[in-house]
Motif scaffolding. Structure first.
Motif, PDB file in Angstrom:
ATOM      1  N   ALA A 197      -8.189   1.176  17.309  1.00 21.24           N
ATOM      2  CA  ALA A 197     -10.278   2.027  16.673  1.00 21.24           C
ATOM      3  C   ALA A 197     -11.097   1.558  17.127  1.00 21.24           C
ATOM      4  O   ALA A 197     -11.916   2.170  17.623  1.00 21.24           O
ATOM      5  CB  ALA A 197      -9.885   2.233  15.744  1.00 21.24           C
ATOM      6  N   VAL A 198     -11.152   0.033  16.834  1.00 26.77           N
ATOM      7  CA  VAL A 198     -12.766   0.131  16.955  1.00 26.77           C
ATOM      8  C   VAL A 198     -13.058  -0.543  18.431  1.00 26.77           C
ATOM      9  O   VAL A 198     -13.764   0.297  19.391  1.00 26.77           O
ATOM     10  CB  VAL A 198     -12.583  -2.024  16.734  1.00 26.77           C
ATOM     11  CG1 VAL A 198     -14.004  -2.449  17.147  1.00 26.77           C
ATOM     12  CG2 VAL A 198     -12.274  -1.585  15.140  1.00 26.77           C
ATOM     13  N   ARG A 199     -11.337  -0.710  19.482  1.00 27.49           N
ATOM     14  CA  ARG A 199     -12.059  -0.476  21.052  1.00 27.49           C
ATOM     15  C   ARG A 199     -12.268   1.111  21.611  1.00 27.49           C
ATOM     16  O   ARG A 199     -13.110   0.980  22.240  1.00 27.49           O
ATOM     17  CB  ARG A 199     -10.290  -1.357  22.196  1.00 27.49           C
ATOM     18  CG  ARG A 199     -10.809  -2.263  21.790  1.00 27.49           C
ATOM     19  CD  ARG A 199      -9.289  -2.736  22.870  1.00 27.49           C
ATOM     20  NE  ARG A 199      -7.910  -2.439  23.001  1.00 27.49           N
ATOM     21  CZ  ARG A 199      -6.827  -2.766  21.843  1.00 27.49           C
ATOM     22  NH1 ARG A 199      -7.580  -3.809  21.273  1.00 27.49           N
ATOM     23  NH2 ARG A 199      -6.343  -2.593  21.581  1.00 27.49           N
TER      24      ARG A 199
ATOM     25  N   LEU B 271      -9.049   2.611   6.365  1.00 19.36           N
ATOM     26  CA  LEU B 271     -10.041   1.614   6.870  1.00 19.36           C
ATOM     27  C   LEU B 271     -10.493   0.556   6.135  1.00 19.36           C
ATOM     28  O   LEU B 271     -10.527  -0.462   5.759  1.00 19.36           O
ATOM     29  CB  LEU B 271     -10.896   1.263   7.880  1.00 19.36           C
ATOM     30  CG  LEU B 271     -10.158   2.389   9.357  1.00 19.36           C
ATOM     31  CD1 LEU B 271     -11.363   2.243  10.909  1.00 19.36           C
ATOM     32  CD2 LEU B 271      -9.831   0.968  10.220  1.00 19.36           C
TER      33      LEU B 271
ATOM     34  N   ILE C 149       0.145  -0.822   0.135  1.00 15.08           N
ATOM     35  CA  ILE C 149       0.175   0.376   0.022  1.00 15.08           C
ATOM     36  C   ILE C 149       0.864   1.670   0.332  1.00 15.08           C
ATOM     37  O   ILE C 149       1.007   2.170  -0.522  1.00 15.08           O
ATOM     38  CB  ILE C 149      -1.047   0.092   1.495  1.00 15.08           C
ATOM     39  CG1 ILE C 149      -2.176  -0.765   1.255  1.00 15.08           C
ATOM     40  CG2 ILE C 149      -1.728   1.176   1.477  1.00 15.08           C
ATOM     41  CD1 ILE C 149      -2.954  -1.328   1.949  1.00 15.08           C
TER      42      ILE C 149
ATOM     43  N   ARG D 270      -3.814   3.324  -3.750  1.00 17.23           N
ATOM     44  CA  ARG D 270      -4.774   2.989  -3.221  1.00 17.23           C
ATOM     45  C   ARG D 270      -4.602   3.605  -2.480  1.00 17.23           C
ATOM     46  O   ARG D 270      -4.925   4.683  -1.256  1.00 17.23           O
ATOM     47  CB  ARG D 270      -4.790   1.615  -2.489  1.00 17.23           C
ATOM     48  CG  ARG D 270      -5.266  -0.006  -3.131  1.00 17.23           C
ATOM     49  CD  ARG D 270      -5.666  -0.915  -2.325  1.00 17.23           C
ATOM     50  NE  ARG D 270      -4.396  -1.130  -1.795  1.00 17.23           N
ATOM     51  CZ  ARG D 270      -5.064  -2.387  -1.820  1.00 17.23           C
ATOM     52  NH1 ARG D 270      -5.513  -3.105  -0.887  1.00 17.23           N
ATOM     53  NH2 ARG D 270      -3.901  -3.896  -0.950  1.00 17.23           N
ATOM     54  N   CYS D 271      -5.769   5.006  -2.025  1.00 15.62           N
ATOM     55  CA  CYS D 271      -6.412   5.796  -1.193  1.00 15.62           C
ATOM     56  C   CYS D 271      -5.673   6.846  -0.960  1.00 15.62           C
ATOM     57  O   CYS D 271      -5.569   7.616  -0.318  1.00 15.62           O
ATOM     58  CB  CYS D 271      -6.620   5.286  -0.019  1.00 15.62           C
ATOM     59  SG  CYS D 271      -8.095   4.509   0.508  1.00 15.62           S
TER      60      CYS D 271
ATOM     61  N   LEU E 250      -5.807  -0.791  13.847  1.00 15.79           N
ATOM     62  CA  LEU E 250      -7.539  -0.753  13.969  1.00 15.79           C
ATOM     63  C   LEU E 250      -7.807  -1.384  15.339  1.00 15.79           C
ATOM     64  O   LEU E 250      -8.947  -0.796  15.001  1.00 15.79           O
ATOM     65  CB  LEU E 250      -7.158  -2.034  11.956  1.00 15.79           C
ATOM     66  CG  LEU E 250      -8.841  -2.508  12.616  1.00 15.79           C
ATOM     67  CD1 LEU E 250      -9.632  -1.218  11.662  1.00 15.79           C
ATOM     68  CD2 LEU E 250      -8.272  -3.680  11.153  1.00 15.79           C
TER      69      LEU E 250
ATOM     70  N   LEU F  86      -3.540   8.557   1.643  1.00 12.48           N
ATOM     71  CA  LEU F  86      -4.289   8.194   2.991  1.00 12.48           C
ATOM     72  C   LEU F  86      -2.841   7.042   3.648  1.00 12.48           C
ATOM     73  O   LEU F  86      -2.332   6.353   3.537  1.00 12.48           O
ATOM     74  CB  LEU F  86      -4.974   7.315   2.686  1.00 12.48           C
ATOM     75  CG  LEU F  86      -6.085   7.971   2.371  1.00 12.48           C
ATOM     76  CD1 LEU F  86      -7.597   7.643   2.622  1.00 12.48           C
ATOM     77  CD2 LEU F  86      -6.775   9.777   3.205  1.00 12.48           C
ATOM     78  N   PRO F  87      -2.552   7.057   5.164  1.00 16.36           N
ATOM     79  CA  PRO F  87      -2.175   6.475   6.342  1.00 16.36           C
ATOM     80  C   PRO F  87      -2.753   5.368   6.648  1.00 16.36           C
ATOM     81  O   PRO F  87      -4.199   5.222   6.026  1.00 16.36           O
ATOM     82  CB  PRO F  87      -2.110   7.372   6.997  1.00 16.36           C
ATOM     83  CG  PRO F  87      -2.402   8.519   7.272  1.00 16.36           C
ATOM     84  CD  PRO F  87      -2.974   8.194   6.036  1.00 16.36           C
ATOM     85  N   HIS F  88      -1.584   4.318   6.235  1.00 19.41           N
ATOM     86  CA  HIS F  88      -2.673   2.724   6.021  1.00 19.41           C
ATOM     87  C   HIS F  88      -2.080   2.321   7.662  1.00 19.41           C
ATOM     88  O   HIS F  88      -1.103   2.746   8.088  1.00 19.41           O
ATOM     89  CB  HIS F  88      -1.609   1.358   5.100  1.00 19.41           C
ATOM     90  CG  HIS F  88      -1.980   0.423   5.420  1.00 19.41           C
ATOM     91  ND1 HIS F  88      -3.778   0.158   4.710  1.00 19.41           N
ATOM     92  CD2 HIS F  88      -1.609  -0.745   5.688  1.00 19.41           C
ATOM     93  CE1 HIS F  88      -3.072  -0.956   5.511  1.00 19.41           C
ATOM     94  NE2 HIS F  88      -2.410  -1.870   6.360  1.00 19.41           N
ATOM     95  N   LEU F  89      -3.757   2.139   8.093  1.00 17.27           N
ATOM     96  CA  LEU F  89      -3.329   1.428   9.139  1.00 17.27           C
ATOM     97  C   LEU F  89      -3.410   0.025   9.831  1.00 17.27           C
ATOM     98  O   LEU F  89      -3.615  -0.871   9.480  1.00 17.27           O
ATOM     99  CB  LEU F  89      -5.221   1.693   9.967  1.00 17.27           C
ATOM    100  CG  LEU F  89      -5.415   3.175  10.290  1.00 17.27           C
ATOM    101  CD1 LEU F  89      -6.788   3.436  10.795  1.00 17.27           C
ATOM    102  CD2 LEU F  89      -4.617   4.151  11.459  1.00 17.27           C
TER     103      LEU F  89
ATOM    104  N   LEU G  49     -16.287   4.081  11.366  1.00 11.98           N
ATOM    105  CA  LEU G  49     -15.437   4.757  12.803  1.00 11.98           C
ATOM    106  C   LEU G  49     -16.171   6.288  12.979  1.00 11.98           C
ATOM    107  O   LEU G  49     -15.809   6.549  13.741  1.00 11.98           O
ATOM    108  CB  LEU G  49     -14.178   4.369  12.207  1.00 11.98           C
ATOM    109  CG  LEU G  49     -13.799   3.199  13.284  1.00 11.98           C
ATOM    110  CD1 LEU G  49     -12.675   2.923  12.441  1.00 11.98           C
ATOM    111  CD2 LEU G  49     -13.739   2.969  14.287  1.00 11.98           C
TER     112      LEU G  49
END
Lengths: 77, 181
Positions: free
Chosen positions: A36-38, B177, A13, A21-22, A33, A25-28, B167
């Motif tokens: 971020a979900v937590r 994401l 990426i 791709r994107c 990730l 944008l920084p890739h997480l 998110l």
């Protein structure tokens, strides 16, 4: 141009500029990730609990405390 | 034995938290209010056991939790699937933008073992310390930490798919994401 392991999706990426791709944008990474979900779960948990905290207290509970309080004071005097 | 006005006021102030905790345990408002009533009665009749200067909330949580578990164990003997019975009569939460998020979260929370759920709620939502939570749950601090950790991991797994979709308003994060999946 790919001077690294092709199987590494992160590297692909970042460096595969022929097929960006994107954009830039920084890739997480996976830990980020997961974090971020937590974080999102934490925010929603507090928001959900906050809704419960703001609910009006039912009369039957307030009445019980008033009753206990009066009865307690009644036994003193 | 009776409560001083200060103790009574502290109890009154603790009621919203006590109800929120009870609802989080039972997922049923009526059952939760029964538990709150029972906890208040028990607290009032044992008021001399309350140590002034300590957290009234934590003390009431301990009492309510004990009442919950004695009923829960009884219900478990009587009904095959008490959590299923509770889940059928879920609490309705006011409509709002993040309603879908809440629905997902509630569904996921119900799937957690109750010991993990209560630890997570007390730490992450109610904001008790690990020490206070250990006191309330009658276990070691390390046990609380591991329960909260497992609860977060499990919720993360249960909600990860939705998590990647939205998110929040941060478009950069969102796009990144999506590419990550």
């Amino acid at each position: 141009m790919l001077a690294f392991d092709d199987d590494d999706p992160d590297a692909a990426i970042w460096l595969d500029t022929d097929q960006p791709r994107c954009g830039t944008l920084p890739h997480l990474s996976e830990p980020k990730l997961a974090q971020a979900v937590r974080d999102r779960i934490g925010r929603n948990l507090r928001a959900m609990y906050g809704d419960l905290l703001r609910e009006p207290v039912p009369d039957r509970i307030l009445d019980l405390i008033t009753h206990l309080d009066r009865r307690g004071r009644g036994t003193i005097h | 034995m009776t409560a001083t006005p200060e103790v009574r006021d502290a109890m009154l102030a603790a009621i919203p938290s006590l109800r929120a905790f009870a609802i989080s345990l039972t997922y049923n408002v009526d059952t939760a209010d029964d538990l709150v009533q029972e906890a208040i009665l028990r607290a009032w009749t044992n008021i001399e056991r309350f140590e002034p200067g300590t957290s009234m909330n934590a003390w009431l949580f301990t009492i309510l939790r004990n009442a919950f578990y004695s009923q829960y164990r009884k219900a478990r003997r009587e009904v095959e699937d008490p959590s299923g019975a509770y889940a059928d009569r879920l609490v309705t939460i006011p409509e709002q933008d993040s309603r879908c998020d809440f629905e997902d979260l509630r569904t996921a929370l119900v799937k957690l073992p109750v010991d993990q759920r209560e630890a997570l709620i007390l730490i992450a939502a109610e904001g008790l310390s690990y020490e206070e939570t250990a006191e309330v749950c009658g276990v070691a601090v390390g046990t609380v930490k591991s329960r909260v950790h497992r609860a977060r991991e499990r919720l993360g797994q249960l909600l990860a798919i939705h998590g990647a979709e939205d998110l929040g308003p941060d478009g950069v994060t969102q796009a990144a994401l999506q590419s990550a999946f």
